[in-house]
Design a protein around this motif. Sequence first.
Motif, PDB file in Angstrom:
ATOM      1  N   ASN A 122       9.343   3.096  -8.306  1.00 63.46           N
ATOM      2  CA  ASN A 122       8.455   4.000  -7.587  1.00 63.46           C
ATOM      3  C   ASN A 122       8.769   3.944  -6.099  1.00 63.46           C
ATOM      4  OD1 ASN A 122       6.564   5.228  -9.519  1.00 63.46           O
ATOM      5  ND2 ASN A 122       6.012   3.111  -9.989  1.00 63.46           N
ATOM      6  N   ALA A 180       7.011   4.286  -3.411  1.00 63.47           N
ATOM      7  CA  ALA A 180       6.131   3.496  -2.543  1.00 63.47           C
ATOM      8  C   ALA A 180       6.454   2.018  -2.630  1.00 63.47           C
ATOM      9  CB  ALA A 180       4.668   3.749  -2.911  1.00 63.47           C
ATOM     10  N   CYS A 200       0.963   0.150  -9.884  1.00 61.75           N
ATOM     11  CA  CYS A 200       1.356   1.506  -9.503  1.00 61.75           C
ATOM     12  C   CYS A 200       0.897   2.499 -10.560  1.00 61.75           C
ATOM     13  CB  CYS A 200       2.878   1.592  -9.334  1.00 61.75           C
ATOM     14  SG  CYS A 200       3.495   0.669  -7.913  1.00 61.75           S
ATOM     15  N   PHE A 201       0.076   3.436 -10.137  1.00 61.18           N
ATOM     16  CA  PHE A 201      -0.392   4.545 -10.972  1.00 61.18           C
ATOM     17  C   PHE A 201      -1.135   4.048 -12.216  1.00 61.18           C
ATOM     18  CE2 PHE A 201       3.478   5.950  -8.730  1.00 61.18           C
ATOM     19  CZ  PHE A 201       2.857   6.822  -7.846  1.00 61.18           C
ATOM     20  N   VAL A 247      -0.797   1.464  -5.727  1.00 61.54           N
ATOM     21  CA  VAL A 247      -0.347   2.841  -5.517  1.00 61.54           C
ATOM     22  C   VAL A 247      -0.981   3.722  -6.585  1.00 61.54           C
ATOM     23  CG1 VAL A 247       1.637   4.393  -5.331  1.00 61.54           C
ATOM     24  CG2 VAL A 247       1.856   1.993  -4.633  1.00 61.54           C
ATOM     25  N   HIS A 291      -2.067   8.127  -7.705  1.00 65.20           N
ATOM     26  CA  HIS A 291      -1.970   9.554  -7.417  1.00 65.20           C
ATOM     27  C   HIS A 291      -3.139   9.940  -6.513  1.00 65.20           C
ATOM     28  CE1 HIS A 291       1.222  10.167 -10.290  1.00 65.20           C
ATOM     29  NE2 HIS A 291       0.509   9.652 -11.263  1.00 65.20           N
ATOM     30  N   GLU A 296       3.212  11.382   1.430  1.00 65.59           N
ATOM     31  CA  GLU A 296       3.792  12.493   0.662  1.00 65.59           C
ATOM     32  C   GLU A 296       5.243  12.209   0.307  1.00 65.59           C
ATOM     33  OE1 GLU A 296       4.841  16.822   2.064  1.00 65.59           O
ATOM     34  OE2 GLU A 296       2.697  16.775   1.561  1.00 65.59           O
ATOM     35  N   ARG A 297       5.618  12.582  -0.893  1.00 60.50           N
ATOM     36  CA  ARG A 297       7.004  12.464  -1.342  1.00 60.50           C
ATOM     37  C   ARG A 297       7.351  13.707  -2.146  1.00 60.50           C
ATOM     38  NH1 ARG A 297       6.800  10.906  -6.865  1.00 60.50           N
ATOM     39  NH2 ARG A 297       4.751  10.099  -7.461  1.00 60.50           N
ATOM     40  N   THR A 350       1.412  13.685  -3.331  1.00 58.63           N
ATOM     41  CA  THR A 350       0.804  12.733  -2.413  1.00 58.63           C
ATOM     42  C   THR A 350       0.386  11.471  -3.152  1.00 58.63           C
ATOM     43  OG1 THR A 350      -0.029  14.533  -1.028  1.00 58.63           O
ATOM     44  CG2 THR A 350      -1.005  12.364  -0.703  1.00 58.63           C
ATOM     45  N   ASP A 351       0.831  10.325  -2.639  1.00 58.48           N
ATOM     46  CA  ASP A 351       0.468   9.028  -3.189  1.00 58.48           C
ATOM     47  C   ASP A 351      -0.587   8.359  -2.318  1.00 58.48           C
ATOM     48  OD1 ASP A 351       2.363   9.303  -5.203  1.00 58.48           O
ATOM     49  OD2 ASP A 351       3.891   8.171  -4.107  1.00 58.48           O
ATOM     50  N   SER A 352      -1.476   7.632  -2.956  1.00 58.56           N
ATOM     51  CA  SER A 352      -2.423   6.759  -2.264  1.00 58.56           C
ATOM     52  C   SER A 352      -1.809   5.364  -2.235  1.00 58.56           C
ATOM     53  CB  SER A 352      -3.755   6.750  -3.022  1.00 58.56           C
ATOM     54  OG  SER A 352      -4.553   5.652  -2.625  1.00 58.56           O
ATOM     55  N   VAL A 353      -1.591   4.834  -1.035  1.00 56.58           N
ATOM     56  CA  VAL A 353      -0.892   3.556  -0.894  1.00 56.58           C
ATOM     57  C   VAL A 353      -1.766   2.570  -0.124  1.00 56.58           C
ATOM     58  CG1 VAL A 353       1.193   2.398  -0.069  1.00 56.58           C
ATOM     59  CG2 VAL A 353       1.330   4.768  -0.889  1.00 56.58           C
TER      60      VAL A 353
END
Length: 219
Positions: A29, A31, A110-111, A140, A142, A196-197, A210-213
């Motif tokens: 991933n 992030a 992650c996710f 991490v 969504h 954003e990726r 957009t990811d929440s990190v």
Amino acid sequence: MTSTQPPTAAEYWENRYRERGRSWSGRVNAALEREISGVEPGTALDLGSGEGGDALWLAHQGWRVTAVDIAPSALAIGAAAQHPDDDITWVAADLAEWTAPEQYDLVTSCFLHSSVELPREDILRRAASAVAPGGILLIVGHAGVPHWTDADTTHKGQHAHERVELPTPDDVYETLFTDSPLVEAEWSVLTKALVERIGVGPDGSTGPITDSVLTLRRL
């Protein structure tokens, strides 16, 4: 009339991976690669590891990884891709019940979203408790709907297909420390941001996601 019982979380995810085969790219991933590149390797715990893309990448960087997922079929895909020199322990377990047996220099999730019941807040708090002093916690998720999703069926804060909650980094941070045994003063924030990726859809099209990190270090 016989009633149909909904599948358990273990049944749902195992059936999903059995029916679809490989579901993901096998790559790390974005992030995790961005946040952890350059960090001195040690022990790592990958929660909800799925097919092992993150665990494999961490092992290639020299980490000693424990990868935990509820679906044995997903873990088997990761194990099949493991290099002989990779130090990875694959653990089939339900994170709703599983507790880490030790502390780790890095704990990642992650996710960790699910369309079946998942005590995500409890899991993430236990994840934080599994971070060793000086270690890192990376969460991490969504934070937005993929470009290939039908926007007309989207509810605010939810994934259009599966109606799962999409908490912001601030939401996750608050979850960790509100009415929790975790002590906020013992942690420092390294990253708390929406990032954003570019993602690739099932049809091969590309667009922003957009990811929440949230990345924390335990002091």
